[in-house]
Design a protein around this motif. Structure first.
Motif: not given
Length: 160
Positions: A14-41
């Motif tokens: 469960i811990f590994c799954v939760l860490l992975t979910v948060v990791l994927v969310a961070c990476v998706i937000w990073q890509v979105f903020s960098r390429y769509v918003l133009g301001v990397p987080s």
């Protein structure tokens, strides 16, 4: 021992799954903020790196516990009976040395040294020792699984 390992298995998965979910969310937000918003987080960039470390080390411990780790087991498959159990015992003892000396002792020393120096991460401002805690914690969990494997190998060696 079986009950402890069962609780450890479910908790760690469960811990590994939760860490992975948060990791994927961070990476998706990073890509979105960098390429769509133009301001990397910078926060999610650093958090993703730290989560990747934790997922890798906790996943390695979980994988060891499930006996799903990468192994060249052609010799184990050829042996049976006491010889198989003896080889499993030798392999487990070698892993105990690594997990105990390198991960638990060495990683614990690194974590304590980093905590005592007060090193903090640049973006998140968290203690780097908390990031490095993944090393001795993973080593400890590996030792629990290896203790189970040693008991099983000894049972197979002396039980025949």
């Amino acid at each position: 021992m079986k009950k402890l390992v069962a609780v450890l298995d479910s908790t760690l998965s469960i811990f590994c799954v939760l860490l992975t979910v948060v990791l994927v969310a961070c990476v998706i937000w990073q890509v979105f903020s960098r390429y769509v918003l133009g301001v990397p987080s910078t926060l999610t960039d650093e958090l993703a790196r730290f989560l990747f470390i934790w997922v890798g080390l906790m996943g390695a411990a979980y994988t060891l516990g499930q006996n799903k780790h990468l192994a060249m087991d052609f010799l184990l498959m050829k042996l049976d009976g006491r010889a198989n159990s003896l080889l499993k015992l030798v392999i487990s003892l070698a892993c105990v040395v690594f997990a105990g000396v390198v991960m638990l002792y060495g990683g614990g020393g690194l974590m304590l040294k980093t905590l005592s120096m007060g090193q903090i991460s640049p973006a998140l401002g968290i203690q780097m020792g908390m990031v490095y805690l993944a090393i001795p914690l993973s080593g400890f969990i590996m030792l629990v699984y290896l203790f189970r494997d040693i008991l099983s190998a000894l049972n197979g060696f002396f039980g025949d």
